[in-house]
Design a protein around this motif. Structure first.
Motif, mmCIF file in Angstrom:
data_model
loop_
_atom_site.group_PDB
_atom_site.id
_atom_site.type_symbol
_atom_site.label_atom_id
_atom_site.label_comp_id
_atom_site.label_asym_id
_atom_site.label_seq_id
_atom_site.Cartn_x
_atom_site.Cartn_y
_atom_site.Cartn_z
ATOM 1 N N ALA A 35 0.818 -1.212 0.000
ATOM 2 C CA ALA A 35 0.000 0.000 0.000
ATOM 3 C C ALA A 35 0.852 1.262 0.000
ATOM 4 O O ALA A 35 0.359 2.345 0.298
ATOM 5 N N LEU A 36 2.126 1.113 -0.331
ATOM 6 C CA LEU A 36 3.024 2.250 -0.505
ATOM 7 C C LEU A 36 3.626 2.175 -1.892
ATOM 8 O O LEU A 36 4.021 1.097 -2.352
ATOM 9 N N THR A 37 3.704 3.307 -2.576
ATOM 10 C CA THR A 37 4.329 3.295 -3.887
ATOM 11 C C THR A 37 5.842 3.166 -3.740
ATOM 12 O O THR A 37 6.405 3.392 -2.664
ATOM 13 N N ALA A 38 6.490 2.812 -4.823
ATOM 14 C CA ALA A 38 7.952 2.751 -4.848
ATOM 15 C C ALA A 38 8.545 4.013 -5.459
ATOM 16 O O ALA A 38 9.750 4.075 -5.709
ATOM 17 N N PHE A 358 9.905 -2.861 -4.907
ATOM 18 C CA PHE A 358 11.356 -2.880 -5.051
ATOM 19 C C PHE A 358 11.945 -1.516 -5.403
ATOM 20 O O PHE A 358 12.702 -1.385 -6.365
ATOM 21 N N PRO A 359 11.623 -0.462 -4.628
ATOM 22 C CA PRO A 359 12.474 0.727 -4.770
ATOM 23 C C PRO A 359 13.871 0.335 -4.317
ATOM 24 O O PRO A 359 14.062 -0.687 -3.654
ATOM 25 N N ALA A 406 5.192 7.336 -0.477
ATOM 26 C CA ALA A 406 3.856 7.700 -0.024
ATOM 27 C C ALA A 406 2.840 6.612 -0.331
ATOM 28 O O ALA A 406 3.074 5.717 -1.145
ATOM 29 N N SER A 407 1.692 6.722 0.325
ATOM 30 C CA SER A 407 0.596 5.790 0.068
ATOM 31 C C SER A 407 -0.098 6.080 -1.257
ATOM 32 O O SER A 407 -0.974 5.322 -1.669
ATOM 33 N N ASP A 438 7.800 -3.378 -12.780
ATOM 34 C CA ASP A 438 7.186 -2.221 -12.133
ATOM 35 C C ASP A 438 7.531 -2.362 -10.661
ATOM 36 O O ASP A 438 7.231 -3.383 -10.046
ATOM 37 N N THR A 439 8.159 -1.360 -10.079
ATOM 38 C CA THR A 439 8.733 -1.525 -8.750
ATOM 39 C C THR A 439 7.708 -1.621 -7.634
ATOM 40 O O THR A 439 8.068 -1.906 -6.491
ATOM 41 N N ASP A 440 6.422 -1.395 -7.931
ATOM 42 C CA ASP A 440 5.412 -1.611 -6.899
ATOM 43 C C ASP A 440 4.211 -2.395 -7.408
ATOM 44 O O ASP A 440 3.124 -2.323 -6.829
#
Length: 740
Positions: A35-38, A358-359, A406-407, A438-440
């Motif tokens: 639920a958090l972007t990368a 995966f950031p 961020a969310s 896609d890292t998220d």
């Protein structure tokens, strides 16, 4: 050959679960439970290491060992504002805000290693090694009024030793580190004072430094983590639970539960999952570097993640455990083998397997660990994950010491699909592409467009991870012989869509191409034609969709290729090879086939099986390599190396056809359609999960090992079969390949 413990079949099963998913819903921007972007947000930077963080009222307090901060995008040494080991920022904007204080010591080597906010959000406690805060004399532990930004002059415990961890309640400040005394009274790495600064009798006695401290939700127990081997004289290595009232040992974890050379760096408590989690770091081989979930009911282990890579920090957001580390080998968990470090990971609190988040940072400066600390913050209806540490880049962009995620919203699009279009028979065009990353989001939707059309002719949802990017395929049968067709592919996470891939075209032949159709008819499960004009993606022409990745940029589109109408790749003999993207179980019977051309006198591996992909394999056999004098050796490992060798050399600059088989009739090595060497007694090989390699992999300790494990020369038409090809099939392949 066995050099270290083999990977298990669970990796192969996990990899097989990826790829096209029939009937799957379209991709969503974030793949639950993540639920958090990368996507990293613009955030001020430091010029040193961030060791500690805490949040209160929309302000994130950061501390460590640094002397300046600068805006996002500013190069090191430019546009700096002087600080002293502490800075505060607006959680939502990443800009300086709130209380700003200097932490110093006369010897000029001050550092702040721990921050904690009181339950009412009014007081910030700071620990480390320092003698003054904002000009007020202290002794490595300080209390700051966040309303006035004033340092308490009355809260002045005289702490001997660096403070590395703090937990605060409404009336007590618990802390630990290298602490040996407080106010002249002995303490064994842990101590507690009242919120007025008076020393309390709580005194669990650890024999080595403390690194972490957390309190249970009911406040009755304290969970201790660090370098220690005993607590109160009892064997409890790196982890212990003690009573918060008396300091008495409640739960010990004897040496061996956590490896003797591993320590606990962080502990986070999550009441929602009724658990606490540890971050562990080890030194040397055979260590524990991962994460453990424990029940808060009886403090027993729930699960353990054995990824290798020095876990430093943890936080739980919703139902996901996020960690900062430099994880380089998660093969024990069915994930990736020893390879490039990944510094930020996510896994469900209920399942210790990696989620699609995966950031990444780099290792950075100092000890080159990367992330060191995490903190959650909320502002304006958005939640933020702040990360601090030693890193100097985030997601490939210069950014030092601090970053945040961020969310929402998710703004990052998937990578551009690498696409291959081929037609080898009148009735079909095969469009293949490597799954995007896609890292998220590991679940993406792909759309295929034909001849510039605006409406896709095919849509499919597929799953991928950074280390497993399965090939997806669309076969267009609505085609006419003699006509050229052009295709493009896009990838979408449900909100963000990649650009269309470059045009890729094929003209449908009026008759079937003899060589590739025979390879497919004989059952190839992997078939790399090496016809691409550019890129790292090697399309698989078989129905197995078992694509490869070329490393180091071999020369593409080399003509003439080995067989009529084909092209080839040329490898430089020093840094280039291809590996299969998919992990495979050990084959019980197989054939491997390739065409090669070389004049090398340094030998090298032409084709083989190994336990790693991007790094040299620790287990490696089922391979054909060339000696320095140009002879070919086919070898397997059965507890000892077993090989057969050609009597003649083949480094004469001409194209040659190689096939090696193993089954119930033993080992056989064919060159140019003729059996050149055999051993009917060797019917087995080493059992491990692995990857197919072309052009390079380990060759240590093998007979007549060449000067170089890298092959210098051209390779074409590589194939793997799950059966033993017959002499007639091999002869036919050679005949078709040399016709015309």
């Amino acid at each position: 050959m066995r050099k270290r413990s083999a990977l298990t079949g669970v990796l192969a099963m996990a990899a097989a679960a990826l790829g096209a998913i029939p009937g799957a819903p379209p991709a969503a921007a974030l793949q639950a439970p993540v639920a958090l972007t990368a996507d990293s947000l613009a955030t001020y930077q430091t010029n040193g290491v961030v060791w500690a963080m805490a949040e209160a009222n929309g302000i994130v307090y950061t501390a460590g060992t640094f002397s300046a901060i600068r805006p996002s995008g500013a190069a090191a040494g430019t546009n700096e504002t002087a600080v002293a080991n502490f800075a505060a920022f607006d959680a939502a904007t990443g800009q300086p805000a709130g209380c700003q204080l200097n932490f110093t010591v006369g010897s000029n080597n001050a550092t702040v290693r721990a921050l904690a906010v009181s339950p009412d959000g009014h007081t910030l406690y700071a620990g480390g090694f320092f003698g003054q805060v904002g000009g007020v004399g202290v002794s490595s532990l300080a209390a700051i009024d966040l309303t006035t930004c004033q340092v308490s002059g009355s809260f002045h415990p005289a702490v001997a030793g660096t403070v590395r961890t703090i937990e605060a309640t409404a009336d007590t400040v618990f802390f630990g580190g290298d602490v040996t005394s407080v106010g002249g009274q002995h303490r064994g790495r842990y101590a507690a004072v009242s919120t007025a600064g008076a020393l309390l009798p709580w005194a669990p006695d650890a024999d080595s430094p403390a690194r972490a401290l957390a309190l249970t939700p009911d406040g009755q127990d304290a969970i201790l983590g660090g370098d220690f081997n005993t607590v109160d004289g009892v064997n409890s290595h790196s982890l212990a639970v003690v009573d918060t009232a008396t300091g008495a040992l409640v739960k010990a974890y004897p040496t061996g539960f956590i490896d003797a050379t591993s320590v606990t760096k962080d502990i986070v408590v999550d009441a929602a999952s009724n658990s606490f989690y540890t971050a562990n770091e080890g030194t040397g081989g055979g260590v524990f570097d991962g994460r453990i979930r424990f029940s808060l009911t009886d403090f027993s282990q729930v699960w353990r993640d054995n990824c290798l890579g020095a876990t430093q920090s943890l936080t739980v957001y919703q139902t996901v455990l996020y960690s900062g580390n430099h994880a380089h080998d998660c093969s024990s968990m069915g994930e990736y083998p020893d390879s490039v470090r990944k510094h930020l990971l996510a896994e469900s609190v209920d399942d210790p397997h990696l989620l699609a988040w995966f950031p990444d940072t780099n290792d950075g400066i100092g000890e080159k660990i990367g992330p060191r600390v995490m903190a959650l913050a909320s502002a304006g209806g958005t939640d933020y994950l702040w990360v601090g540490g030693e890193f100097t880049t985030v997601n490939g962009v210069a950014q030092q010491g601090l970053t945040r995620f961020a969310s929402g919203p998710d703004t990052g699009a998937p990578t551009l699909p690498q696409t291959s279009v081929t037609s080898i028979a009148p009735g079909a065009v095969k469009v293949s592409w490597q799954s995007s990353t896609d890292t998220d989001d590991g679940l993406l939707t792909y759309r295929v467009y034909r001849n510039g059309g605006a409406t896709p002719v095919y849509t499919v949802t597929g799953s991928s991870l950074p280390w497993v990017r399965p090939q997806l395929t669309y076969t267009d049968t609505d085609v006419t012989p003699g006509v050229k067709y052009t295709y493009r592919v896009s990838a979408s996470d449900g909100v963000n869509t990649s650009a269309l891939s470059p045009n890729a075209s094929a003209t449908v032949p009026t008759s079937a191409e003899a060589y590739p159709n025979q390879v497919l008819a004989d059952g190839a499960s992997l078939y790399w034609r090496y016809d691409a004009a550019s890129g790292s993606y090697n399309a698989d022409s078989s129905d197995g969709d078992d694509s490869g990745i070329s490393v180091g940029g071999p020369v593409h589109a080399v003509t003439p290729g080995a067989v009529p109408g084909s092209k080839a790749y040329t490898f430089n003999g020093s840094s280039q090879w291809t590996y299969s993207d998919r992990l495979h179980p050990t084959p019980t019977q197989y054939s491997i086939e390739a065409w090669f051309r070389t004049t090398t006198t340094s030998g090298g591996k032409i084709m083989g099986f190994g336990s790693n992909s991007t790094h040299p394999s620790g287990n490696y056999d089922k391979h054909v390599y060339m000696t320095d004098n140009g002879r070919l050796i086919f070898g397997v490992y059965t507890g000892t190396t077993r090989t057969v060798t050609t009597p003649a050399a083949y480094n004469d600059g001409a194209w040659h056809h190689m096939v090696a088989t193993q089954g119930t009739d033993g080992m056989k090595l064919y060159v140019d359609g003729v059996l050149r060497a055999a051993d009917p007694s060797v019917t087995t090989s080493q059992n491990y999960a692995g990857y197919w390699h072309i052009g390079y992999d380990s060759l240590g300790s093998w007979p007549s090992a060449p000067t170089s494990s890298y092959f210098a020369g051209s390779i074409d038409e590589a194939a793997v079969y799950p059966t033993v090809l017959t002499p007639a099939q091999i002869d036919l392949h050679h005949t078709l390949g040399t016709a015309g």
